[in-house]
Motif scaffolding. Structure first.
Motif, PDB file in Angstrom:
ATOM      1  N   ARG A  99       0.843  -1.198   0.000  1.00 31.33           N
ATOM      2  CA  ARG A  99       0.000   0.000   0.000  1.00 31.33           C
ATOM      3  C   ARG A  99       0.873   1.241   0.000  1.00 31.33           C
ATOM      4  O   ARG A  99       1.954   1.263   0.582  1.00 31.33           O
ATOM      5  CB  ARG A  99      -0.917   0.014   1.209  1.00 31.33           C
ATOM      6  N   CYS A 100       0.387   2.282  -0.638  1.00 32.51           N
ATOM      7  CA  CYS A 100       1.099   3.548  -0.716  1.00 32.51           C
ATOM      8  C   CYS A 100       1.311   4.104   0.690  1.00 32.51           C
ATOM      9  O   CYS A 100       0.384   4.133   1.504  1.00 32.51           O
ATOM     10  CB  CYS A 100       0.302   4.545  -1.556  1.00 32.51           C
ATOM     11  N   ALA A 101       2.528   4.553   0.954  1.00 30.66           N
ATOM     12  CA  ALA A 101       2.860   5.116   2.268  1.00 30.66           C
ATOM     13  C   ALA A 101       2.181   6.462   2.489  1.00 30.66           C
ATOM     14  O   ALA A 101       2.115   6.933   3.621  1.00 30.66           O
ATOM     15  CB  ALA A 101       4.373   5.275   2.407  1.00 30.66           C
ATOM     16  N   ASP A 133      23.717 -11.014   6.133  1.00 31.64           N
ATOM     17  CA  ASP A 133      22.280 -10.861   5.940  1.00 31.64           C
ATOM     18  C   ASP A 133      22.002 -10.443   4.494  1.00 31.64           C
ATOM     19  O   ASP A 133      22.866  -9.873   3.824  1.00 31.64           O
ATOM     20  CB  ASP A 133      21.711  -9.784   6.866  1.00 31.64           C
ATOM     21  N   GLU A 134      20.789 -10.704   4.021  1.00 33.59           N
ATOM     22  CA  GLU A 134      20.387 -10.256   2.692  1.00 33.59           C
ATOM     23  C   GLU A 134      19.326  -9.177   2.829  1.00 33.59           C
ATOM     24  O   GLU A 134      18.381  -9.302   3.615  1.00 33.59           O
ATOM     25  CB  GLU A 134      19.818 -11.410   1.863  1.00 33.59           C
ATOM     26  N   TYR A 135      19.518  -8.100   2.085  1.00 40.25           N
ATOM     27  CA  TYR A 135      18.548  -7.013   2.024  1.00 40.25           C
ATOM     28  C   TYR A 135      18.014  -6.937   0.607  1.00 40.25           C
ATOM     29  O   TYR A 135      18.785  -6.931  -0.357  1.00 40.25           O
ATOM     30  CB  TYR A 135      19.197  -5.670   2.377  1.00 40.25           C
ATOM     31  N   ILE A 136      16.696  -6.886   0.482  1.00 39.13           N
ATOM     32  CA  ILE A 136      16.045  -6.723  -0.813  1.00 39.13           C
ATOM     33  C   ILE A 136      15.159  -5.492  -0.711  1.00 39.13           C
ATOM     34  O   ILE A 136      14.261  -5.430   0.151  1.00 39.13           O
ATOM     35  CB  ILE A 136      15.190  -7.938  -1.197  1.00 39.13           C
ATOM     36  N   CYS A 143      12.994  -6.039   2.619  1.00 33.74           N
ATOM     37  CA  CYS A 143      13.029  -7.381   3.204  1.00 33.74           C
ATOM     38  C   CYS A 143      14.433  -7.601   3.756  1.00 33.74           C
ATOM     39  O   CYS A 143      15.413  -7.450   3.025  1.00 33.74           O
ATOM     40  CB  CYS A 143      12.717  -8.438   2.156  1.00 33.74           C
ATOM     41  N   HIS A 144      14.516  -7.941   5.019  1.00 32.74           N
ATOM     42  CA  HIS A 144      15.795  -8.183   5.688  1.00 32.74           C
ATOM     43  C   HIS A 144      15.796  -9.640   6.120  1.00 32.74           C
ATOM     44  O   HIS A 144      15.112 -10.015   7.068  1.00 32.74           O
ATOM     45  CB  HIS A 144      15.934  -7.241   6.883  1.00 32.74           C
ATOM     46  N   SER A 192       9.671  -4.506   6.162  1.00 35.06           N
ATOM     47  CA  SER A 192       9.187  -3.188   6.571  1.00 35.06           C
ATOM     48  C   SER A 192       8.942  -2.348   5.322  1.00 35.06           C
ATOM     49  O   SER A 192       9.320  -2.724   4.217  1.00 35.06           O
ATOM     50  CB  SER A 192      10.201  -2.504   7.499  1.00 35.06           C
ATOM     51  N   VAL A 193       8.299  -1.206   5.536  1.00 31.71           N
ATOM     52  CA  VAL A 193       7.971  -0.301   4.440  1.00 31.71           C
ATOM     53  C   VAL A 193       8.502   1.082   4.781  1.00 31.71           C
ATOM     54  O   VAL A 193       8.378   1.532   5.921  1.00 31.71           O
ATOM     55  CB  VAL A 193       6.443  -0.258   4.211  1.00 31.71           C
ATOM     56  N   ARG A 194       9.113   1.732   3.785  1.00 27.22           N
ATOM     57  CA  ARG A 194       9.591   3.108   3.935  1.00 27.22           C
ATOM     58  C   ARG A 194       8.862   3.996   2.947  1.00 27.22           C
ATOM     59  O   ARG A 194       8.488   3.569   1.862  1.00 27.22           O
ATOM     60  CB  ARG A 194      11.088   3.204   3.603  1.00 27.22           C
ATOM     61  N   GLY A 195       8.730   5.257   3.317  1.00 29.59           N
ATOM     62  CA  GLY A 195       8.137   6.202   2.382  1.00 29.59           C
ATOM     63  C   GLY A 195       7.202   7.136   3.092  1.00 29.59           C
ATOM     64  O   GLY A 195       7.024   7.034   4.309  1.00 29.59           O
ATOM     65  N   PRO A 196       6.600   8.037   2.380  1.00 33.83           N
ATOM     66  CA  PRO A 196       6.733   8.210   0.937  1.00 33.83           C
ATOM     67  C   PRO A 196       8.089   8.799   0.559  1.00 33.83           C
ATOM     68  O   PRO A 196       8.703   9.543   1.313  1.00 33.83           O
ATOM     69  CB  PRO A 196       5.602   9.174   0.578  1.00 33.83           C
TER      70      PRO A 196
END
Length: 103
Positions: A3-5, A30-33, A50-51, A61-65
């Motif tokens: 969903r839009c932040a 670790d892998e970050y995507i 994605c961690h 987690s989600v960052r933004g906008p």
């Protein structure tokens, strides 16, 4: 579904042209995507992070906008790599994107 932040509307995957925009990197085992999603209503990006921890559980987690200008620049950088999904890639684009923190 992401969903839009900003407006909380459902987002299709990808950049304004509809192409997926993701990059993967390995940092300290670790892998970050990071995947970019564009909201045409708000003209901003939302980023899903994605961690995948080497020792531990995966975290999403989600960052933004994020402004269109900043998001467009990140996507342009991601598209400079021929294998953005390859967490072991050490091309110039990967090193610039992850700030030289790669394993």
């Amino acid at each position: 579904m992401i969903r839009c932040a900003q407006c909380n509307g459902e987002l299709p995957g990808g950049a304004p042209d509809g192409r997926p925009a993701s990059i993967s990197g390995g940092i300290m085992g670790d892998e970050y995507i990071e995947s970019y999603f564009y909201c045409s209503r708000c003209e901003v990006y939302t980023v899903e992070v994605c961690h995948d921890r080497f020792l531990g559980e995966e975290d999403v987690s989600v960052r933004g906008p994020i402004s269109k200008e900043e998001g467009d620049a990140k996507i342009k950088l991601i598209r400079r790599c021929s294998e953005p999904w390859n967490k072991k890639c050490r091309c110039e684009a990967h090193r610039e994107y992850f700030g030289n923190w790669l394993d």
